[in-house]
Motif scaffolding. Structure first.
Motif: not given
Lengths: 144, 101, 134
Positions: A49, A91, A94, A128, B19, B22-23
């Motif tokens: 990621v 991902e 990314s 995601r 991040s 987002r996750l």
């Protein structure tokens, strides 16, 4: 392996890689844990990621003569299949935000013993949402 | 599973917060520690992102880290302040811990 | 509950080791068990016995060693990461032909050098693994 280790404990373990190689040591030393960890027979996956996707880019070259003088450890990712580490989640977002696609990544494969040792891809491209679901199942996450 | 996410980076310096947001899934918990506590301050350009997260995730901040940095008086509404004991409780209450380093 | 603790950064440069220490202290005070504290990456520098911080500052290595002594903690330093960075115990010093060593040990309750398997074991055996790093 320690004698204290409970027999038969299998956990879902993920190595979360979010850092680029070479600039810092995290990618290399994370890989060292993955290799040692393979002997513990856990349900292992790796996630790439953010800048972690740079770890598995094609064409890395660090030769001592003309390069940065550090060990090129990228070939080690190709050996992961031999260690039964076969789930490498990448991902998509990314990759895309870095101007990359799956074609820019190393060809990482494993031989499936349940399917007459057919060669199969280890890289699993995920959105995601899909990655969030996989992460949600993990019992242990190693972040370096 | 219930996951506790920890974020220890200023959102102005690194993308750990982005991040994490987002996750992380609805129902999970997020704890800001160390330089991550700057994300808990009201009025920053990340405040709306945090408020959106509060709608479906539980958001916490480590009080001693806010106090140390002189920002304890400016916390976004809906964020719960915990001390180290509260940090320990969050780890125990959730099924696993994921650090966004 | 059994906690495993992973410390990935050295002392002073980053807050990670301090936060890990405060967390560990609080967990012990609440009656939780610390299965192991594992030091990796630059975290191995937390095990030096020869740091000399000014009087008015905390001694990070020493406070870990003191906590370990008080609660019989298992503080494990990754051997590969430690050897690279010049953190050695007597045995590793002999093996690598060094005349000095610098691992903080305190009547058997301080740090010890061992392999990455100890980290994996902590991940498997502890109820939670909590990571502190950069």
């Amino acid at each position: 392996m320690s004698e204290e280790l409970q027999e038969g404990v299998v956990k879902k373990m993920m190595y979360l890689n979010r850092k680029a190689p070479y600039g810092t040591v995290y990618a290399l030393e994370s890989l060292e844990v993955v290799l040692i960890g393979a002997a513990f027979d856990q349900d292992v996956s790796l996630a790439f990621v953010d800048d972690g996707v740079y770890q598995i880019l094609n064409g890395q070259n660090t030769t001592k003569d003309s390069g940065i003088g550090m060990k090129d450890f990228s070939p080690t990712y190709k050996a992961l299949g031999d260690y039964d580490i076969t789930k490498l989640y990448v991902e998509k977002e990314s990759l895309e935000e870095r101007g990359l696609s799956a074609d820019d990544l190393m060809d990482l494969v494993y031989e499936d013993e349940d399917d007459d040792w057919a060669e199969k891809p280890s890289i699993i491209l995920v959105s995601r949402e899909e990655l969030a679901d996989v992460m949600d199942e993990q019992e242990v996450v190693f972040s370096f | 599973m219930a996951i506790l996410h920890t974020v220890n980076k200023s959102p102005f310096e690194r993308n750990a917060l982005a991040s994490c947001l987002r996750l992380s899934k609805a129902g999970s918990a997020i704890l800001f520690i160390e330089d991550g506590v700057y994300a808990a301050m009201s009025g920053s350009r990340f405040a709306d992102d945090i408020s959106a997260a509060i709608a479906d995730r539980k958001v916490y901040v480590l009080g001693p880290d806010m106090e140390a940095r002189g920002v304890a008086g400016k916390i976004i509404d809906g964020i719960t302040v915990v001390d180290y004991n509260g940090f320990v409780d969050l780890v125990a209450e959730n099924d696993s811990v994921q650090a966004w380093l | 509950m059994k906690f495993g603790i992973l410390v990935n950064e050295g002392p002073y440069q980053h807050q990670a080791s301090d936060t890990a220490y405060q967390f560990t202290k609080a967990a012990l005070a609440q009656g939780h068990e610390i299965f192991r504290v594992f030091f990796y990456h630059d975290g191995v520098y937390n095990a030096t016995s020869i740091s000399a911080p000014p009087q008015d500052d905390r001694n990070v290595a020493q406070q870990w060693a003191d906590l370990a002594e008080e609660h019989n903690l298992d503080l494990v330093v990754c051997v590969a990461a430690a050897l690279r960075r010049g953190i050695l115990d007597e045995e590793q010093a002999q093996k690598s032909s060094n005349t000095t060593y610098n691992l903080e040990t305190k009547e058997g309750n301080g740090f010890r050098i061992s392999g990455l398997g100890q980290l994996l074991e902590a991940g498997i055996q502890a109820d939670r693994l909590v990571t502190f790093g950069d």
